[in-house]
Scaffold this motif. Sequence first.
Motif: not given
Length: 298
Positions: A42, A82, A154-155
């Motif tokens: 991140s 995220e 992000d994820e």
Amino acid sequence: MSIKVSLVSKNYKDQKALNEVSFSADKGQIIGFLGPNGAGKSTMMKILTGFIKPNSGDVFVDEINVLLNPLKAQITIGYLPEHNPLYTDMYVKEYLQFRASIYKVDKQQIQTCIEKVGLTAEAHKKIHQLSKGYQQRVGLAAAILHNPSVLILDEPTTGLDPNQLVEIRELIKDLGKDKTVLFSTHIMQEVEAVCDRVIIIKKGELLVDKKLSELKENNQQTIIVTFDYKIEEQFINRLPNIVSYKNNYDNTWYITFESDKDMRPVIFDFAQENGLKILSLNTENKNLETLFREVTSA
Ligand code: ADP
Ligand code: MG
């Protein structure tokens, strides 16, 4: 070059989050960005998108120096942070209109993005009424509104159920047809399903940066063999083409070879020549999951 990161280091007070990380990406690549929790994924993404500054190093996106011109760079970057921060009390369309107004994007483009991420049937709902998978679609739609050439996700698949996972992966793959995509994940199969390339970091260090095809082509094989009695390490070391070995329990050995031929017959002969009996002999299927564990454990 769509993304170019050179020698980026970042400390949070006295904690090192990134240590001289360098990589680059050509246009149209989908890159899986892997690493255990706390690896620095991140942090790297926030630096790439110009939201935080590194302590040293350089970052370019589409030839724009992100550290010097973060706002200009953000025009070419779509970013899904995220935990996908959304205004969940807003209607899907309302939220996207709000996001579009920041980029001065026209109404038609909003509709195009809604269709592209498969939100048409849900677009009249409030965001909190949507499932997690559909909320991710809203985040993705918001990220592509201004038609960026680079996507940083992000994820994007964390917390999705298996069906949603497959759908979002397909969507990422589709978006990657005309964009450079960097997305972080913990799931190696996901990388196998979607990516052209894999970058693995751990504790702020880049450990692997390879094309998926290169990873699959490696000539290593791990054989798990159990002998009938205990033997010494030096003994195992006499086998040819050994890369590494470990003796986990009992008389079972995990031996990794670098060879393009099957090493099982070699072990068989070795046992016979040395008066050992083999109780079991298996080849470990060296998929990317195993590789990821090998690289990031220890
Ligand atoms: P990842 O996304 O791979 O899980 P992060 O980039 O979030 O990793 O974190 C990398 C390291 O930096 C971790 O050890 C984390 O605790 C630390 N870290 C991240 N953000 C901050 C912050 N704002 N302040 C202090 N430490 C942070
Ligand atoms: Mg993270």
